[in-house]
Design a protein around this motif. Structure first.
Motif, mmCIF file in Angstrom:
data_model
loop_
_atom_site.group_PDB
_atom_site.id
_atom_site.type_symbol
_atom_site.label_atom_id
_atom_site.label_comp_id
_atom_site.label_asym_id
_atom_site.label_seq_id
_atom_site.Cartn_x
_atom_site.Cartn_y
_atom_site.Cartn_z
ATOM 1 N N PHE A 1 0.842 -1.206 0.000
ATOM 2 C CA PHE A 1 0.000 0.000 0.000
ATOM 3 C C PHE A 1 0.872 1.250 0.000
ATOM 4 C CE2 PHE A 1 -1.829 3.435 2.556
ATOM 5 C CZ PHE A 1 -2.937 3.757 1.778
ATOM 6 N N ASP A 2 1.850 1.282 0.886
ATOM 7 C CA ASP A 2 2.747 2.441 0.952
ATOM 8 C C ASP A 2 3.455 2.679 -0.372
ATOM 9 O OD1 ASP A 2 2.021 2.858 3.528
ATOM 10 O OD2 ASP A 2 3.912 2.252 4.440
ATOM 11 N N VAL B 1 -3.135 12.553 2.406
ATOM 12 C CA VAL B 1 -3.768 11.726 3.443
ATOM 13 C C VAL B 1 -3.367 10.252 3.341
ATOM 14 C CG1 VAL B 1 -5.987 10.879 4.328
ATOM 15 C CG2 VAL B 1 -5.691 13.320 3.786
ATOM 16 N N PRO B 2 -3.425 9.611 2.156
ATOM 17 C CA PRO B 2 -3.045 8.194 2.092
ATOM 18 C C PRO B 2 -1.595 7.937 2.498
ATOM 19 C CG PRO B 2 -4.220 8.858 0.110
ATOM 20 C CD PRO B 2 -3.915 10.108 0.854
ATOM 21 N N PHE B 3 -0.702 8.880 2.175
ATOM 22 C CA PHE B 3 0.699 8.703 2.550
ATOM 23 C C PHE B 3 0.879 8.818 4.065
ATOM 24 C CE2 PHE B 3 0.755 10.121 -1.858
ATOM 25 C CZ PHE B 3 1.612 9.205 -2.435
ATOM 26 N N LEU B 4 0.135 9.729 4.679
ATOM 27 C CA LEU B 4 0.182 9.835 6.141
ATOM 28 C C LEU B 4 -0.380 8.574 6.788
ATOM 29 C CD1 LEU B 4 -0.919 13.557 6.583
ATOM 30 C CD2 LEU B 4 1.355 12.606 7.034
ATOM 31 N N VAL C 1 2.160 5.895 6.977
ATOM 32 C CA VAL C 1 3.102 6.013 8.101
ATOM 33 C C VAL C 1 2.453 5.509 9.385
ATOM 34 C CG1 VAL C 1 4.485 7.596 9.471
ATOM 35 C CG2 VAL C 1 4.250 7.975 7.026
ATOM 36 N N LEU C 2 1.196 5.862 9.587
ATOM 37 C CA LEU C 2 0.508 5.517 10.832
ATOM 38 C C LEU C 2 0.262 4.020 10.970
ATOM 39 C CD1 LEU C 2 -2.101 8.435 10.982
ATOM 40 C CD2 LEU C 2 -0.013 8.189 12.320
ATOM 41 N N ILE C 3 0.064 3.327 9.840
ATOM 42 C CA ILE C 3 -0.227 1.889 9.933
ATOM 43 C C ILE C 3 1.038 1.051 9.997
ATOM 44 C CG2 ILE C 3 -2.456 2.086 8.774
ATOM 45 C CD1 ILE C 3 -1.201 1.238 6.208
ATOM 46 N N ALA C 4 2.193 1.674 9.814
ATOM 47 C CA ALA C 4 3.445 0.913 9.892
ATOM 48 C C ALA C 4 3.641 0.238 11.252
ATOM 49 C CB ALA C 4 4.634 1.812 9.571
ATOM 50 N N PRO C 5 3.357 0.931 12.376
ATOM 51 C CA PRO C 5 3.506 0.252 13.670
ATOM 52 C C PRO C 5 2.640 -0.997 13.798
ATOM 53 C CG PRO C 5 3.345 2.616 13.985
ATOM 54 C CD PRO C 5 3.038 2.356 12.539
ATOM 55 N N VAL C 6 1.493 -1.017 13.081
ATOM 56 C CA VAL C 6 0.646 -2.209 13.109
ATOM 57 C C VAL C 6 1.393 -3.389 12.474
ATOM 58 C CG1 VAL C 6 -1.536 -3.207 12.325
ATOM 59 C CG2 VAL C 6 -1.430 -0.789 13.004
ATOM 60 N N GLY C 7 2.038 -3.124 11.335
ATOM 61 C CA GLY C 7 2.807 -4.178 10.686
ATOM 62 C C GLY C 7 3.952 -4.673 11.539
#
Length: 436
Positions: free
Chosen positions: A37-38, A200-203, A206-212
């Motif tokens: 996605f990123d 917004v999608p790029f931000l 970044v925010l969902i990276a800690p989930v991974g």
């Protein structure tokens, strides 16, 4: 009594191993989904990014520069595939996967926060290009480690099904990216979308990276097994001396798949906007449909390859039908430039693309021994994607401009798929072979 207790412990251990394997596969799948996605969300905003960071009096020139920057993200994939692939084979899959997702989060954040050309001039496109280079380096290592993990976790059965989730997650990433882009285009004005909405999608990336990163903590620490193979001559030396033929053939096999996916999934919204004249709010729905088809059909076709005991037959049939469909589908899309027609025909082509690519990832992994597997498939995939996939949007846009034909993308995809069919026919069948 002791026999009963020992049997219960054995059953409990087996159950725990199955749960652990499922958790590891889920961690690899979701983490890979977030990484793709990123990396790919850039493609859905190529038109806007072209105007903001590569301004020109000619809209086509701006688009060409933007998709060229998209392609730049693939230049460093081979370097990442070698460095991070060897790292995964030597230090373990878990260590490599955690490193790749952190690199991806940092570079995605840079794209989200970079000021436009109007504010900082030439530094703006240079920062975007640098961020794409780091993203490509990360993705080059992600593929081999994640795909090897999917194949190796869970034993010798259903390998095609597990490995097919590599491609399904790419579809999921496209679904997520195109869905967010469509929602933003529908909810925001053109001015708001170009001012801040596209960031917004790029931000979110970044925010969902800690989930991974959190999910990947569930992966087993396989450092000891990585060292236990005793690579005496070195990973690269063994790969290029003992496994050169499958490496070359798999690179050519990937060529047909990667050009197809980047044209039919990530380029089609841009094609619908720039060539067919559809509005962005509607064109992004083409990407949504494409991602949904891949997410649903890839695991099904991966399972089919397990059931029939063949990786090659689904690839040969699916890609053969795709070659036949390409020109009629593009002719109809240009004749009837309507959302329903473009979505339906793209979805139909992607069904056969998924059939012809779902088992490809199992075939890739099964063609190499474990001690060089992550490096081998990383290099084959990264080189092919760098040379053909990453440049697919640029080549398609350039061909349309040079030839004046709106059917040019179909010809490019058909040629690449035809070469890949020859390569697949020369590979050995691996479905019933042991992976170690």
């Amino acid at each position: 009594m002791n026999t009963t207790t020992d049997a219960r412990r054995t059953l409990d251990a087996a159950g725990t191993n199955r749960i652990s394997s499922r958790g590891a596969v889920a961690a690899a799948v979701i983490g890979n989904w977030l990484e793709f996605f990123d990396f790919t969300v850039y493609g859905f905003f190529a038109v806007i990014i072209g105007r903001l960071f590569f301004p020109s009096t000619d809209p086509t020139t701006s688009l060409l520069l933007s998709v060229a920057t998209f392609a730049a993200g693939f230049i460093t994939r081979p370097l990442g595939s070698v460095m991070l692939g060897v790292y995964a084979d030597r230090k373990g899959r878990k260590a490599a996967l955690n490193l790749t997702i952190m690199l991806m989060a940092a570079s995605t954040g840079l794209i989200a926060l970079t000021p436009t050309y109007a504010r900082i001039g030439l530094a703006a496109p240079l920062l975007i290009v640098f961020a794409r280079l780091v993203q490509g380096f990360s993705q080059g290592g992600e593929f081999g480690a994640a795909t090897s993990t999917l194949l190796e976790q869970g034993g010798g059965t259903r390998r095609g099904f597990r490995a097919s989730w590599q491609l399904a997650t790419q579809g999921g990433a496209a679904l997520m990216g195109a869905g967010i882009a469509a929602a933003l285009a529908a909810a925001l004005s053109k001015e708001a979308l170009e001012s801040w909405g596209w960031r917004v999608p790029f931000l979110l990336g970044v925010l969902i990276a800690p989930v991974g990163i959190y999910l990947r903590r569930r992966l087993a620490d396989d450092t000891s097994s990585a060292h236990g193979h005793g690579i005496e001559r070195g990973v690269l030396h063994e790969l290029f001396t003992a496994h050169l033929r499958p490496l070359v053939l798999i690179t050519l096999t990937v060529m047909g798949g990667t050009v197809s996916t980047y044209i039919l999934t990530f380029y089609m919204p841009t094609y619908a906007i720039h060539t067919l004249g559809l509005p962005m709010s509607l064109s992004m729905l083409v990407g949504v449909a494409s991602g949904l088809v891949m997410l649903i059909t890839c695991p099904l076709f991966g399972l089919v390859s397990d059931r029939i005991g063949s990786r090659k037959r689904p690839i040969l049939f699916g890609r053969g039908v795709l070659v036949v469909l390409l020109f009629p589908a593009f002719m109809l899309m240009n004749r009837f430039a309507q959302l329903s027609v473009v979505m339906s025909l793209t979805a139909l082509m992607l069904v056969f693309y998924s059939m012809g690519s779902a088992s490809e990832f199992a075939l890739m992994c099964e063609s190499f021994p474990r001690r060089v597997r992550a490096t081998g498939i990383s290099i084959a995939y990264a080189v092919s994607v760098c040379v053909f996939g990453g440049t697919a949007q640029l080549v398609a846009t350039w061909l349309i401009r040079v030839t004046g034909s709106k059917l040019a993308p179909a010809g490019y995809v058909a040629a690449c798929v035809a070469v890949s069919l020859v390569a697949v026919s020369m590979l050995r069948e691996t479905a019933n072979e042991s992976i170690d």
